[in-house]
Design a protein around this motif. Structure first.
Motif, PDB file in Angstrom:
ATOM      1  N   ASP A 141     -82.482  80.044  29.875  1.00 51.97           N
ATOM      2  CA  ASP A 141     -81.776  80.395  31.175  1.00 51.97           C
ATOM      3  C   ASP A 141     -82.177  81.915  31.417  1.00 51.97           C
ATOM      4  O   ASP A 141     -81.707  82.875  30.628  1.00 51.97           O
ATOM      5  N   ARG A 142     -83.079  81.979  31.957  1.00 54.24           N
ATOM      6  CA  ARG A 142     -83.772  83.423  32.270  1.00 54.24           C
ATOM      7  C   ARG A 142     -82.675  84.467  32.735  1.00 54.24           C
ATOM      8  O   ARG A 142     -82.799  85.621  32.592  1.00 54.24           O
ATOM      9  N   SER A 143     -81.503  84.022  33.587  1.00 55.58           N
ATOM     10  CA  SER A 143     -80.812  85.110  34.182  1.00 55.58           C
ATOM     11  C   SER A 143     -79.853  85.547  32.912  1.00 55.58           C
ATOM     12  O   SER A 143     -79.032  86.669  33.277  1.00 55.58           O
ATOM     13  N   THR A 144     -79.799  84.964  31.682  1.00 55.43           N
ATOM     14  CA  THR A 144     -78.667  85.631  30.707  1.00 55.43           C
ATOM     15  C   THR A 144     -79.751  85.922  29.326  1.00 55.43           C
ATOM     16  O   THR A 144     -79.361  86.904  28.694  1.00 55.43           O
ATOM     17  N   CYS A 145     -80.701  85.054  28.984  1.00 54.35           N
ATOM     18  CA  CYS A 145     -81.388  85.306  27.794  1.00 54.35           C
ATOM     19  C   CYS A 145     -82.061  86.490  27.483  1.00 54.35           C
ATOM     20  O   CYS A 145     -82.408  87.160  26.433  1.00 54.35           O
TER      21      CYS A 145
ATOM     22  N   ASP B 252     -64.299  82.457  35.374  1.00 54.68           N
ATOM     23  CA  ASP B 252     -65.559  81.841  35.594  1.00 54.68           C
ATOM     24  C   ASP B 252     -66.686  82.492  35.871  1.00 54.68           C
ATOM     25  O   ASP B 252     -67.805  81.926  35.944  1.00 54.68           O
ATOM     26  N   ILE B 253     -66.717  83.736  35.976  1.00 55.06           N
ATOM     27  CA  ILE B 253     -67.899  84.731  35.915  1.00 55.06           C
ATOM     28  C   ILE B 253     -68.744  84.870  34.876  1.00 55.06           C
ATOM     29  O   ILE B 253     -69.858  85.323  35.026  1.00 55.06           O
ATOM     30  N   LEU B 254     -68.028  84.921  33.812  1.00 53.55           N
ATOM     31  CA  LEU B 254     -68.698  85.266  32.524  1.00 53.55           C
ATOM     32  C   LEU B 254     -68.060  84.274  31.451  1.00 53.55           C
ATOM     33  O   LEU B 254     -66.791  84.711  31.150  1.00 53.55           O
ATOM     34  N   TYR B 255     -68.606  83.412  30.944  1.00 51.19           N
ATOM     35  CA  TYR B 255     -67.829  82.596  29.864  1.00 51.19           C
ATOM     36  C   TYR B 255     -68.866  81.817  29.163  1.00 51.19           C
ATOM     37  O   TYR B 255     -70.048  81.810  29.094  1.00 51.19           O
ATOM     38  N   VAL B 256     -68.426  81.064  28.010  1.00 58.25           N
ATOM     39  CA  VAL B 256     -69.260  80.381  27.130  1.00 58.25           C
ATOM     40  C   VAL B 256     -68.880  78.840  27.603  1.00 58.25           C
ATOM     41  O   VAL B 256     -67.623  78.403  27.373  1.00 58.25           O
ATOM     42  N   ASP B 257     -69.904  77.953  27.709  1.00 59.04           N
ATOM     43  CA  ASP B 257     -69.459  76.496  28.072  1.00 59.04           C
ATOM     44  C   ASP B 257     -69.225  75.737  26.766  1.00 59.04           C
ATOM     45  O   ASP B 257     -69.859  74.749  26.382  1.00 59.04           O
ATOM     46  N   GLY B 258     -68.508  76.253  25.825  1.00 63.87           N
ATOM     47  CA  GLY B 258     -68.237  75.544  24.662  1.00 63.87           C
ATOM     48  C   GLY B 258     -67.017  76.241  23.783  1.00 63.87           C
ATOM     49  O   GLY B 258     -66.660  77.170  24.158  1.00 63.87           O
ATOM     50  N   GLY B 259     -66.605  75.449  22.699  1.00 64.20           N
ATOM     51  CA  GLY B 259     -65.537  75.914  21.785  1.00 64.20           C
ATOM     52  C   GLY B 259     -65.082  75.070  21.028  1.00 64.20           C
ATOM     53  O   GLY B 259     -64.894  73.553  21.281  1.00 64.20           O
ATOM     54  N   PRO B 260     -64.407  75.486  19.788  1.00 59.08           N
ATOM     55  CA  PRO B 260     -63.831  74.326  18.779  1.00 59.08           C
ATOM     56  C   PRO B 260     -62.881  73.520  19.633  1.00 59.08           C
ATOM     57  O   PRO B 260     -62.561  72.286  19.135  1.00 59.08           O
ATOM     58  N   SER B 261     -62.082  73.921  20.440  1.00 54.17           N
ATOM     59  CA  SER B 261     -60.927  73.139  21.182  1.00 54.17           C
ATOM     60  C   SER B 261     -61.443  72.276  22.336  1.00 54.17           C
ATOM     61  O   SER B 261     -60.907  71.431  22.518  1.00 54.17           O
ATOM     62  N   SER B 262     -62.300  73.077  23.097  1.00 53.99           N
ATOM     63  CA  SER B 262     -62.722  72.281  24.315  1.00 53.99           C
ATOM     64  C   SER B 262     -63.959  71.276  24.000  1.00 53.99           C
ATOM     65  O   SER B 262     -63.707  70.151  24.732  1.00 53.99           O
TER      66      SER B 262
ATOM     67  N   MET C 266     -73.235  83.161  33.120  1.00 55.08           N
ATOM     68  CA  MET C 266     -72.780  84.195  33.803  1.00 55.08           C
ATOM     69  C   MET C 266     -73.300  84.313  35.411  1.00 55.08           C
ATOM     70  O   MET C 266     -74.569  84.215  35.595  1.00 55.08           O
ATOM     71  N   SER C 267     -72.379  84.750  36.398  1.00 58.33           N
ATOM     72  CA  SER C 267     -72.819  85.110  37.698  1.00 58.33           C
ATOM     73  C   SER C 267     -72.964  86.690  37.628  1.00 58.33           C
ATOM     74  O   SER C 267     -72.049  87.557  37.858  1.00 58.33           O
TER      75      SER C 267
END
Ligand code: UT7
Length: 329
Positions: free
Chosen positions: A153-157, A196-206, A215-216
């Protein structure tokens, strides 16, 4: 009753050895050095070695801060680590740092406020000291943030890097001599509606996975400029100070254009702003103490200087702090 305050008596930083420049990233994703420099100011970033963990970076930065503060580990009774990339889900990275440093008393725990993490951790430690619960605190921002990037993802990496910065806070009484020194105030805010404009799409509970940063950018940029401007004004007004009283702005290093815009808003000459985004990129919770360390190590920031910190990140969470460095001689 005597009123206590936290004095910032030491600062240190650590960066992993490996440097990755923009051209190297252009081999990975459809980007260019020109785009990254123009839009962000970033020229390179440090990336932790495979076996290097967030705690390793934190320990190195903490040792340097302790040496600068001339304090021994026996005197430390609080360790707060701000991180979004802890070594493990538990125990806290702070307890790993505690054990490695040989600190055997007090409390150690992590704080999670992403890029605003250091300002949050500073506030928590300051409150522990002000209430007399702690005397000497290590406040650390440490990240291996590149581990949670989606490298396709070039928009974040291209935006982030790894690193750590640490400060030592020492408690003391407010006297005629010390009244203008130390942490004058901190100001924290968050707005969970902007999750929702800056988050991580994972986690121990989700998801049970670590996830990647999403990120937007444009949305975050808009909020950053507005909210950082507001919180800077709040900090200055609270202390009945104006921007011209500030010796140094030490901002979160997310985008050179946001940093320049804050300086313009404050009518602060750019020479009074510590900017190291070109070398470090965005190191999340480490960015403010890393920048402070750069400014102190190269001799620009010295004892008695009034420094303004600010940062914003996922949550959204943001904050600012006003600190007069050191103690009166
Ligand atoms: O630390 C937490 C807080 N974070 C921040 O404060 C970050 C705030 N946001 C930003 O700094 C900026 O929004 C970014 C640097 C992330 C992006 O800059 P932008 O000027 O807002 O660019 P954009 O997202 O609007 O993208 C402009 C163009 C797009 O192409 P089109 O749609 O105009 O054809 C993107 O696809 O740039 C493209 N683009 C890229 N091109 C080359 C996005 N990323 C890249 C890239 N290389 N790495």
């Amino acid at each position: 009753m005597n009123i206590r305050r936290s004095f910032l008596v030491g600062c240190g930083a650590y960066l992993p050895q490996r440097i990755v420049d923009n051209d190297e990233l252009a081999e990975l994703v459809d980007t260019s050095n020109d785009w990254i420099v123009k839009r962000t100011g970033i020229m390179q970033r440090h990336i932790a070695a495979e076996e290097e963990l967030t705690s390793d970076l934190a320990i190195n930065a903490a040792q340097k801060a302790l040496a600068k503060a001339s304090l021994s580990v026996d005197e430390i009774d609080l360790i707060v680590v701000a991180t979004t990339t802890p070594d493990d889900t538990f125990p806290s990275t702070a307890t790993k740092v505690q054990a490695a440093l040989g600190v055997n008393k007090g409390a150690a725990f992590d704080i999670q406020a992403v890029c605003a993490g250091f300002v949050y951790a500073l506030t928590v430690a300051d409150n522990f000291i002000k209430t007399g619960q702690s005397n000497n605190a290590l406040v650390i921002g440490a990240e291996t943030f590149t581990r949670i990037l989606d490298w396709s993802d070039r928009s974040t990496c291209v935006l982030f890097g790894d690193g750590a910065g640490a400060v030592v806070l020492s408690g003391g009484e407010i006297t005629e001599k010390t009244k203008n020194y130390g942490i004058l105030s901190t100001h924290l805010h968050s707005d969970g509606r902007q999750r929702d404009i800056l988050y991580v799409d994972g986690g121990p509970s989700s998801t049970g996975t670590v996830g990647n940063v999403r990120m937007s950018g444009k949305e975050v940029y808009k909020h950053a400029v507005a909210k950082l401007g507001e919180v800077i004004e709040e900090a200055l007004n609270y202390n009945k100070l104006s921007a011209s009283d500030i010796d140094w702005l030490v901002p979160h290093q997310a985008n050179r254009r946001i940093i320049d815009s804050m300086a313009r808003k404050m009518h602060l000459p750019i020479e009074k702003v510590i900017c190291c985004i070109e070398k470090h990129a965005n190191t999340s919770a480490a960015s403010v103490p890393l920048a402070l360390s750069v400014g102190m190590d190269d001799g620009r920031i010295s004892n008695g200087d009034l420094v303004l910190f600010e940062a914003i990140g996922g949550g959204l969470a943001w904050g600012a702090g006003l600190v007069r460095i050191g103690e009166p001689v």
